[in-house]
Each structure stands twice: as C-alpha cells, then as structure tokens.
Design a protein around this motif. Structure first.
Motif, mmCIF file in Angstrom:
data_model
loop_
_atom_site.group_PDB
_atom_site.id
_atom_site.type_symbol
_atom_site.label_atom_id
_atom_site.label_comp_id
_atom_site.label_asym_id
_atom_site.label_seq_id
_atom_site.Cartn_x
_atom_site.Cartn_y
_atom_site.Cartn_z
ATOM 1 N N LEU A 278 0.823 -1.207 0.000
ATOM 2 C CA LEU A 278 0.000 0.000 0.000
ATOM 3 C C LEU A 278 0.859 1.260 0.000
ATOM 4 N N ALA A 279 2.026 1.189 0.602
ATOM 5 C CA ALA A 279 2.899 2.358 0.717
ATOM 6 C C ALA A 279 3.729 2.608 -0.538
ATOM 7 N N SER A 280 3.714 1.709 -1.489
ATOM 8 C CA SER A 280 4.564 1.833 -2.663
ATOM 9 C C SER A 280 4.234 3.088 -3.474
ATOM 10 N N THR A 281 5.277 3.763 -3.909
ATOM 11 C CA THR A 281 5.132 4.911 -4.820
ATOM 12 C C THR A 281 5.745 4.617 -6.186
ATOM 13 N N LEU A 282 6.008 3.356 -6.459
ATOM 14 C CA LEU A 282 6.677 2.949 -7.691
ATOM 15 C C LEU A 282 5.903 3.394 -8.926
ATOM 16 N N ILE A 283 4.585 3.178 -8.934
ATOM 17 C CA ILE A 283 3.793 3.509 -10.120
ATOM 18 C C ILE A 283 3.809 5.012 -10.374
ATOM 19 N N LEU A 597 -8.438 16.503 2.729
ATOM 20 C CA LEU A 597 -8.409 15.954 1.376
ATOM 21 C C LEU A 597 -6.996 15.787 0.844
ATOM 22 N N ASP A 598 -6.045 16.462 1.470
ATOM 23 C CA ASP A 598 -4.676 16.506 0.975
ATOM 24 C C ASP A 598 -3.740 16.240 2.151
ATOM 25 N N TRP A 599 -2.619 15.548 1.890
ATOM 26 C CA TRP A 599 -1.856 14.993 3.005
ATOM 27 C C TRP A 599 -0.357 15.271 2.883
ATOM 28 N N ASP A 600 0.278 15.427 4.050
ATOM 29 C CA ASP A 600 1.738 15.498 4.145
ATOM 30 C C ASP A 600 2.356 14.123 4.345
ATOM 31 N N GLU A 601 1.675 13.282 5.109
ATOM 32 C CA GLU A 601 2.204 11.965 5.465
ATOM 33 C C GLU A 601 1.081 10.933 5.405
ATOM 34 N N THR A 602 1.452 9.710 5.096
ATOM 35 C CA THR A 602 0.533 8.578 5.177
ATOM 36 C C THR A 602 1.267 7.415 5.820
ATOM 37 N N HIS A 603 0.624 6.809 6.815
ATOM 38 C CA HIS A 603 1.210 5.681 7.541
ATOM 39 C C HIS A 603 0.241 4.500 7.464
ATOM 40 N N PHE A 604 0.706 3.405 6.892
ATOM 41 C CA PHE A 604 -0.113 2.194 6.790
ATOM 42 C C PHE A 604 0.184 1.335 8.014
ATOM 43 N N LEU A 605 -0.751 1.334 8.956
ATOM 44 C CA LEU A 605 -0.495 0.768 10.279
ATOM 45 C C LEU A 605 -0.656 -0.746 10.309
ATOM 46 N N GLU A 606 -1.660 -1.265 9.635
ATOM 47 C CA GLU A 606 -1.878 -2.715 9.581
ATOM 48 C C GLU A 606 -2.768 -3.005 8.380
ATOM 49 N N ALA A 607 -2.567 -4.157 7.774
ATOM 50 C CA ALA A 607 -3.354 -4.486 6.590
ATOM 51 C C ALA A 607 -3.201 -5.961 6.257
ATOM 52 N N GLU A 608 -4.242 -6.513 5.689
ATOM 53 C CA GLU A 608 -4.237 -7.846 5.097
ATOM 54 C C GLU A 608 -5.317 -7.838 4.024
ATOM 55 N N PRO A 609 -4.945 -8.059 2.744
ATOM 56 C CA PRO A 609 -5.948 -7.969 1.678
ATOM 57 C C PRO A 609 -7.112 -8.926 1.911
ATOM 58 N N GLY A 610 -8.313 -8.388 1.778
ATOM 59 C CA GLY A 610 -9.519 -9.173 1.987
ATOM 60 C C GLY A 610 -9.968 -9.253 3.422
ATOM 61 N N ASP A 611 -9.172 -8.709 4.357
ATOM 62 C CA ASP A 611 -9.511 -8.812 5.776
ATOM 63 C C ASP A 611 -9.650 -7.452 6.450
ATOM 64 N N TYR A 612 -8.621 -6.622 6.408
ATOM 65 C CA TYR A 612 -8.659 -5.354 7.126
ATOM 66 C C TYR A 612 -7.585 -4.409 6.604
#
Length: 699
Positions: A278-283, A597-612
């Motif tokens: 989720l944090a990737s900026t590659l694209i 609507l606009d952000w300085d920082e984004t932190h992905f705290l926890e994730a699992e696709p299809g779950d949360y």
C-alpha cells in the motif's frame, strides 16, 4: 560423447552466460536477471532470495511484419542510478523519493529485419518497472501490434484477488482463490454488468494482487498508460504463468505505433509486508512530471450531490419526463413532466444551502441536461449536447445562487458511451462550463462505445481520456471520470485528472449490494493506480427506510462509511448521502466535515488484503491526523499505534467507533463518540464490528 559435443556445449553455455545481465535494487533486496534464450529476451526477479518471477519471456507479434519475439542479440547495455525526490501537487505524501537502479538493454534483430528494440528496467526498493522502447530506425517506422507477449511466470499457486478479464468494464465483484481455482470460479465471477465484454481466454485484470504460501505479497499492474491499450493477463493455471493480453480495437488489432515509441511500464511490486504494498510509490515514480505551466487552479474538492437519491428506492430520476423516442432537436419544454425529476431549481437550492452551511466546496447535479429519456442502452449517437438544460433547471439562476452561497456547482457529462459525439461537442461544453462558473466535471462512459466496436480499455479510448484531461486543462477544469480505464498513475502527469471510479463503487450498493470485504481489497487492487471516487458517506444503510418492500442494504456500519474517507484515498471526496440523513446524525457527520483531502504523510499501520486495513494520515500543512480502519464480515480488534505523532506532545483524539451491538446487517447505525488524550507512546486497541470500521481525528 566426442570432443566436438563438449566444445559445442561449452560454447553454448558460455554464450548464455555472456548474454545474462544482473541488476540489484538500491537496498539489495531485489535481484533482476535478464538473458537471451535462443534469441528471445527473458527476465527473472527474486526478493530476499525468494523467487517472485521465474524466467519469463518478452516480445511482440506484429501485423504484416516479422515478429519481434526472437532472433535478438544484445548490442549494448547501460546501467545507471537515480536518487532524488519530488513534491506532488496533491496526494498522500508531501514529498516522494525516486530512488532506483536502471538497466537499459539495446537488442538487435539481425538479417533481413535489422531492427532494434530497447528494454528499460528500473529496480526500486519496492519492486520492478520495465518497458519496451522502439527507437526511430530505417526498418521500423509505422507498425501494428497484434499482441504483446510479456510473461509473469509466478513461482507457485498463489492466493489471488481478481476480477475477470474484460475489455469494457472493471465493475465486478472481487473473487479470492488460488490461481489453480480461477478457471472453476470464472463463470460465477463473470456476472452480468452493463456493457461488459469478457475475454474468451482465461484472463484476469490488473492490478492483480497475489499472496504466496511463503509470505510474499505481489502486485502486478502497469504505469503511464498512454497511446496504448490496457493490459489484461492471460492465465495458464497449470504452470501459474500470466501473460499480457492487450485490449483490441474494432478490427482486432491491439496497438498502432510510430517510432519513436514507448509502451507503458509493466510493474511488479513485492514485499513480505502487506502494508508495504500500500505504501509503494513505484507507479507514481514511473509517470512523467506534469507539463502544465500553471497548476494554481487545481485544488482538492469536498462535495455533496443530487446523486444518491437517484439510486434509492422510490427516489428521483435523471429524466424530466416519461417520454421515449426523443431527439435532441425536439422541444423538451412541451413534454409532460413526470414529477420525479431530481435536478430542479428547488431541489438543487436545498443542496446548495446544505453545502454552504457545512463548508462543502461543490454540489454535483446529475440529470440537469436534456436527453436522459433516451440515454440508456440504445447505442445511440446524439444523446446529449451538454449545454441545454431541462425546463425546470435554470442555469443562470443556479449559477447566481451558488455564487451567493460561496459554493461551486459541479458539472456532469454522461456520454452514454457515445464518445465521438462528446469529442465533437467538447470545446463547446467546456466553454459553457467556464461561462457559468463550473470548474470541475464528472464524466461518465456508461454503455457500449461509439465509434462502434471500440472498447473502454482500448488504445482509442485511452487516448480519448487523456485528450479530455488535456483539453479540460486549457479551460481550467478538473476531471473526475467514471467507467474509464483503470488508472496507472497519470494523475502525476495530468494533475487536473483528480479521480476516477473504474471499479465497483457505492452505487452498486443500491443495485445488488457489495460484500463487506470489497473495500479491504480495493486498496490492494484498483487503488494501486490512483485515487478513487468511491462516493462514500452513506449513513442510511438499510434501504427499506425509503420503501418497506425493499430488501436492499449497504453492507457497512455507519462508522465504516466514515473510515472510507481515510482508507479510500481521493482528493475529490463526496458526502454521498441525502442531506436529511446527515441531519439525523450531525455528531457523526462532523468527521466528514473535518477530514482533510490533501496529506503530508501517510502511515499504513496494519493491513491484510480481503480482511482489514488501518491507515493514518497527516493533513497538509496542519498538526491534524486522521485515522481510518475497515474490516470484512468478521469482527476484529484494530490496533492503532500513535508513534507517528511528534514526540513530547499531547493531542486530543476524537474516536468514532462501532457500538457494542453494531454490525453491518443488524445494527449498522450503532456508534459511539469518545475523546482521549494521545501521545506518540499511545497504542489503542478498539473493537471493530462485522462489516464495520473505526475513524479517529487527532488535533
């Protein structure tokens, strides 16, 4: 065996070794190897010593010319590195690092063809991007691609989060299965969607999210889709091999190019942590910076609209009358009104009043213009003219009223798929917008495409969407496109293209519903390419509220709708419910009013696709943070680690949580609002209901 055999074997092996090239990512986690096998280029990719992509072939079939599949030799190789950063005009981060190692191979086909092909590989710390480049040359100028043969040979039978391959729509439910199970589930997954064109081969769409048995998360997509058809993926389930399948045009060709030419980047993002995907900026990094000289007019937009009441039972209609078989030149003022038309002066004023009272930027109005009586499914050319209002919508009066309230009106251009008609009228439509104070437009492409036989995701339409964005910029207009090809990071290049739909969004909650897991998958799939206008904020989720005979339901809790404003990123966010429903829950509505609507920082705290998914974001230029967490159909506990806060300071967190008795299907409007002091040392554990969410504002 004689000496000649061993000499031949040695020369073969030596030749293969000479042709192999190796590239490491800056942090050393990725290893890319590229080689020629019998003159065909192959690549393979490892992550931390684990195979991600096994040796996979590359190349092209061309029409009426020799293929560019094999017969190559390496003429030259160049390696380079890059480490800089750039600031998005708007986005999830104030600054993005662009750090990679690059390998550029120049391949030559000798003999009669005598053609050259470049393949450029960029290896980032979060994955791989590569594209084909056709330099200007004597023996290759104009050419037609009949198929691209790029393979992604996966290392195992991964769990996949997929939708069926289709040339015209991506508005499917997601299916979760092993790759080996896709074939058996395809018929059910390919449910009826308007204007669909399923691929005859076994194919899935990108972005494709995968999880391996050995703990790798893998995402396959593309970046910078310009002057080229979208890439679908054929699947060989026996060998877990994916291969590119380009969307064809009306006569079956895939792409028309003239050297010098580039393909989009093919992207493979990999990590052993779901949050890193989720944090990737590659694209984004693989897209070009904008060429716009003035971007001061491009601003994020928070809006409401005369929209959801068009979908609820016993709601309003787009059409002014019940008449049929109409033409644009007919006198619509002579029609008998149905009494159900939504875009009336009186109704729109109510929305403008509400927007002004609660600080919204704009009001979307759908169904304001003539033509809606005959718009759907007829493959009709001249459906809308985009400038003529119905008799009960006064453009000048609404413009003046909106200006008096300090609110903009948002234009709506539904093309009904008649794109040739839209292009003929585009400048007049944009001039009309400029003359009447509109600076943003929601475009729609519902229906089969005209020119007939073209597809939503083919090269012709890809060029159309970009043409609209570029032309809109000439008029100072921002674009929100629906039913368009899924995004590939082009909002960096065309920053007035703020958002897209390009997936199964909220309106489908009123047309059969969505599964609770749907929005835990979207961040890993559709949203890898860019922001989504998901139209969240539905508070009245039980649709029998409007009609006791309706069994429709939005499969979320109220609080999950709040969390979407953080987990489903868009600089263009709608509060989609009826104003009367927000007035019943003003304390919860406060979060929608407050959220940035606009952000300085984004932190992905926890994730699992299809779950949360749990995400925290810092508002642009402010000491304010907003947190959203969503779950699937299962109750769970969300863990919020506040270590992203500045050390040594105390903040007040307002927590919008599901009530103890809340669930998406039984008690969706049960919620609590509490406050607590938090610091960078705080960790909060909070129950999230079935199909529920958590939303927190920190100030």
């Amino acid at each position: 065996m004689n000496k000649q055999f061993y000499l031949t074997l040695f020369l073969c092996l030596f030749g293969c070794l000479v042709q192999a090239q190796t590239l490491k990512s800056p942090n050393g986690d990725f290893t890319l190897e590229v080689e020629l096998r019998e003159g065909r280029p192959y690549y393979k990719l490892d992550y931390k010593g684990k195979a991600v992509i096994k040796p996979s072939g590359m190349g092209f079939e061309l029409k009426d010319q020799a293929d560019m599949m094999d017969g190559f030799e390496i003429l030259n190789e160049e390696t380079s590195s890059n480490d800089d950063s750039w600031e998005p005009l708007w986005g999830e981060y104030k600054e993005i690092q662009n750090k990679y190692n690059e390998l550029l191979l120049t391949l030559g086909q000798q003999g009669e063809e005598d053609r050259k092909l470049h393949i450029r590989f960029r290896l980032f710390d979060d994955g791989l991007g590569f594209r084909y480049e056709f330099p200007k040359q004597e023996n290759l100028n104009y050419f037609i691609i009949t198929e691209e043969h790029t393979e992604f040979h996966l290392a195992g039978d991964h769990k996949a989060f997929w939708i069926p391959g289709d040339y015209d729509t991506n508005e499917y439910f997601y299916t979760t299965s092993k790759l080996s199970e896709v074939d058996g589930k395809m018929e059910k997954a390919t449910h009826t969607v308007h204007a669909q064109h399923p691929i005859e081969t076994l194919a899935v769409q990108t972005p494709l999210m995968l999880k391996s048995d050995n703990g790798l998360y893998i995402n396959i997509h593309e970046a910078a889709l310009i002057n080229y058809p979208a890439m679908q993926l054929n699947l060989d389930p026996s060998d877990f091999k994916l291969s590119s399948h380009l969307v064809p045009d009306a006569v079956g060709n895939k792409g028309y190019l003239q050297t010098e030419a580039l393909t989009p980047w093919r992207t493979v993002i990999v990590s052993d942590k779901a949050t890193d995907i989720l944090a990737s900026t590659l694209i984004l990094n693989l897209n070009e910076p904008t060429a716009y000289e003035d971007v001061s007019w491009i601003k994020p937009v928070k809006y409401i609209g005369m929209w959801w009441e068009l979908f609820v039972p016993q709601g309003k209609t787009w059409a002014y009358s019940d008449a049929t078989n109409l033409k644009l030149e007919d006198d619509f003022s002579q029609l008998e009104p149905s009494g159900r038309h939504g875009a009336t002066n009186e109704n729109v004023k109510m929305y403008l009043d509400f927007a002004a009272e609660h600080g919204f930027d704009a009001v979307l109005v759908e169904g304001w213009n003539i033509g809606w009586e005959d718009w759907f499914g007829e493959w009709k050319e001249d459906v809308f003219d985009f400038v003529t209002p119905y008799p009960d919508f006064d453009v000048e009066e609404m413009q003046q009223y909106a200006e008096s309230k300090g609110v903009r009106l948002m234009m709506h251009h539904e093309t009904s798929g008649s794109v040739s008609n839209y292009e003929r009228r585009l400048d007049r439509a944009f001039q009309f917008m400029q003359d009447h104070g509109y600076n943003s437009v929601k475009t729609g492409y519902v229906g089969k495409i005209i020119p007939r036989g073209e597809h939503h995701d083919g090269q012709w339409m890809v060029n159309h969407y970009i043409h609209v964005a570029r032309r809109a910029a000439d008029y100072g207009i921002m674009i929100n496109s629906h039913e368009a090809v899924r995004p590939t990071g082009l909002h960096r290049t065309f920053p007035n293209w703020l958002a897209q739909e390009s997936a199964r969004g909220t309106e489908f909650e009123a047309m059969g519903g969505l599964t609770p897991e749907h929005t835990t998958i979207l961040p890993f799939t559709r949203m890898m390419g860019g922001p989504m206008d998901y139209t969240p904020g539905i508070f009245q989720t039980d649709l029998s509220y409007y009609d006791e005979n309706s069994d429709g339901r939005v499969n979320t809790t109220l609080v999950k709708q709040l969390a979407y404003y953080v987990t489903i990123y868009s600089p263009l966010q709608m509060a989609a419910d009826l104003p009367s429903n927000y007035e019943r829950f003003l304390d919860a509505f406060q979060f929608i009013k407050d959220v940035a609507l606009d952000w300085d920082e984004t932190h992905f705290l926890e994730a699992e696709p299809g779950d949360y998914v749990t995400i925290a974001r810092k508002a642009k230029g402010k000491d304010e943070w907003f947190i959203g967490s969503v779950t699937d159909e299962n109750e769970r506990e969300a863990t919020v680690d506040f270590s992203f806060l500045p050390q040594g300071r105390t903040f007040t967190a307002t927590i919008y949580a599901d009530g103890d008795d809340a669930s998406y299907d039984e008690n969706p409007q049960s919620y609590t609002i509490t406050e607590m002091e938090v610091t960078s040392e705080t960790t909060l554990t909070q129950k999230v209901a079935r199909g529920g969410g958590l939303a927190i504002s920190v100030k």
